[in-house]
Design an enzyme around this catalytic site. Structure first.
Site, PDB file in Angstrom:
ATOM      1  N   ASP A  67     -25.342   2.168  42.294  1.00 41.82           N
ATOM      2  CA  ASP A  67     -25.405   1.102  43.293  1.00 41.82           C
ATOM      3  C   ASP A  67     -24.405   1.304  44.418  1.00 41.82           C
ATOM      4  OD1 ASP A  67     -23.183   0.657  41.693  1.00 41.82           O
ATOM      5  OD2 ASP A  67     -23.898  -1.226  40.867  1.00 41.82           O
ATOM      6  N   ASN A 136     -21.559 -11.357  33.659  1.00 41.28           N
ATOM      7  CA  ASN A 136     -22.793 -12.137  33.461  1.00 41.28           C
ATOM      8  C   ASN A 136     -23.913 -11.272  32.896  1.00 41.28           C
ATOM      9  OD1 ASN A 136     -23.426 -10.536  35.611  1.00 41.28           O
ATOM     10  ND2 ASN A 136     -23.875 -12.183  37.047  1.00 41.28           N
ATOM     11  N   HIS A 138     -24.772  -8.233  34.051  1.00 41.94           N
ATOM     12  CA  HIS A 138     -25.467  -7.346  34.991  1.00 41.94           C
ATOM     13  C   HIS A 138     -25.164  -5.886  34.680  1.00 41.94           C
ATOM     14  CE1 HIS A 138     -21.849  -7.761  37.866  1.00 41.94           C
ATOM     15  NE2 HIS A 138     -21.993  -6.458  37.769  1.00 41.94           N
ATOM     16  N   GLU A 143     -28.715  -8.388  38.739  1.00 41.95           N
ATOM     17  CA  GLU A 143     -28.182  -9.691  38.360  1.00 41.95           C
ATOM     18  C   GLU A 143     -29.163 -10.436  37.445  1.00 41.95           C
ATOM     19  OE1 GLU A 143     -25.224 -10.416  38.951  1.00 41.95           O
ATOM     20  OE2 GLU A 143     -24.613 -10.259  41.037  1.00 41.95           O
TER      21      GLU A 143
HETATM   22  C1  GLP Z   1     -19.756  -3.994  39.396  1.00 37.76           C
HETATM   23  C2  GLP Z   1     -20.668  -2.772  39.349  1.00 37.76           C
HETATM   24  C3  GLP Z   1     -21.166  -2.495  37.961  1.00 37.76           C
HETATM   25  C4  GLP Z   1     -20.039  -2.565  36.974  1.00 37.76           C
HETATM   26  C5  GLP Z   1     -19.501  -3.959  36.931  1.00 37.76           C
HETATM   27  C6  GLP Z   1     -18.367  -4.160  35.942  1.00 37.76           C
HETATM   28  O1  GLP Z   1     -20.402  -5.142  39.788  1.00 37.76           O
HETATM   29  N1  GLP Z   1     -21.757  -2.880  40.242  1.00 37.76           N
HETATM   30  O2  GLP Z   1     -21.818  -1.236  37.938  1.00 37.76           O
HETATM   31  O3  GLP Z   1     -20.479  -2.178  35.692  1.00 37.76           O
HETATM   32  O4  GLP Z   1     -19.027  -4.296  38.229  1.00 37.76           O
HETATM   33  O5  GLP Z   1     -17.183  -3.739  36.512  1.00 37.76           O
HETATM   34  P1  GLP Z   1     -15.825  -3.498  35.736  1.00 37.76           P
HETATM   35  O6  GLP Z   1     -16.001  -2.197  35.031  1.00 37.76           O
HETATM   36  O7  GLP Z   1     -14.789  -3.412  36.825  1.00 37.76           O
HETATM   37  O8  GLP Z   1     -15.644  -4.641  34.821  1.00 37.76           O
END
Ligand code: GLP
Length: 248
Positions: A67, A136, A138, A143
């Site tokens: 992404d 959440n 995702h 989402e």
């Molecule tokens: C972001 C990314 C995800 C990631 C998520 C969790 O929103 N788009 O790909 O897995 O955050 O992030 P973290 O690893 O910092 O908790």
């Protein structure tokens, strides 16, 4: 779905790197799907270490990131392209032309999505998809929703994701409201999936996603239907998983 519970973040990262390396070594011209966020940083560090010691090479590897934020230039420190260059691509022997991050441009986003899916197909599909998980549920920027998405698409970020990701921006108002992400369909097509989660803050969503009902309101729950998923956790993130009872 296989669970590996490790003692701490460092062990989780090493375990994840081991799995990535085993797929890289077993697959000539390996195609990796990569994630950003805080969770995989230690895994990238371990991979970089192994390239530096000569134990590993990215020379024949192709990568596709999950992404990118809409409207954040690749040169900006908040972009996922910048993150990948900083934590992996600039530090290993990967051919930059084989690294792909969705376009951050908001213009012609539909065309960019179609082109991204086509590029994944041309590369032969993803051998191993690395995933973190949002608070959440995702994955990528898919989402909670009423249906599972298919291909790469533009999404409106939820308020909870905007809040969670604001720590990486000057203020919450600077967090982009839209992003481009691979779809659930892209992720499910990967031949193998590796999910990482650490910390007590992820314990609830890990349990809900991987032991609860498969519903699009918890996007990561769809991974229960994938034939080859490894979930690598630290003890805190695993703390709400109920051990399966084995009858005598
Ligand atoms: C972001 C990314 C995800 C990631 C998520 C969790 O929103 N788009 O790909 O897995 O955050 O992030 P973290 O690893 O910092 O908790």
């Amino acid at each position: 779905m296989q669970f590996v519970v490790t003692q701490n973040y460092e062990e989780m990262s090493k375990e994840a790197a081991r799995l990535v390396e085993s797929v890289m070594c077993a697959t000539p011209f390996c195609v990796l799907g990569l994630a950003t966020g805080s969770t995989p940083l230690g895994m990238y560090e371990a991979l970089v270490h192994d390239v530096c010691t000569g134990a590993l090479s990215f020379a024949n590897v192709t990568t596709f990131n999950l992404d990118e934020y809409c409207g954040v230039a690749p040169t900006s420190a908040q972009s996922y392209r910048y993150y990948m260059n900083e934590h992996l691509f600039d530090l290993v022997d990967v051919d930059m032309a084989r690294t792909h991050v969705p376009s951050s441009s908001c213009d012609a986003a539909e065309d960019a999505c179609v082109a991204y899916d086509a590029a994944i197909e041309r590369a032969g599909g993803i051998d191993l998809q690395v995933l973190g998980i949002g608070n959440n549920g995702h994955i990528g920027f898919n989402e909670p929703s009423d249906s599972f998405s298919v291909g790469t698409h533009v999404v409106k970020l939820s308020e909870s994701t905007i809040q969670a990701n604001s720590r990486l921006f000057n203020c919450v108002d600077d967090v982009p409201r839209r992003a481009i992400t691979m779809g659930i369909g892209n992720i499910m097509k990967a031949r193998q999936v590796l999910v990482l989660a650490n910390g007590a803050g992820k314990a609830g969503i890990v349990a809900r996603a991987f032991t609860g009902r498969v519903i699009p309101q918890v996007p990561a729950s769809v991974l229960q239907l994938h034939p080859c998923v490894t979930v690598v956790l630290d003890t805190e993130a695993a703390s709400e998983l109920v051990p399966v009872k084995v009858d005598d």
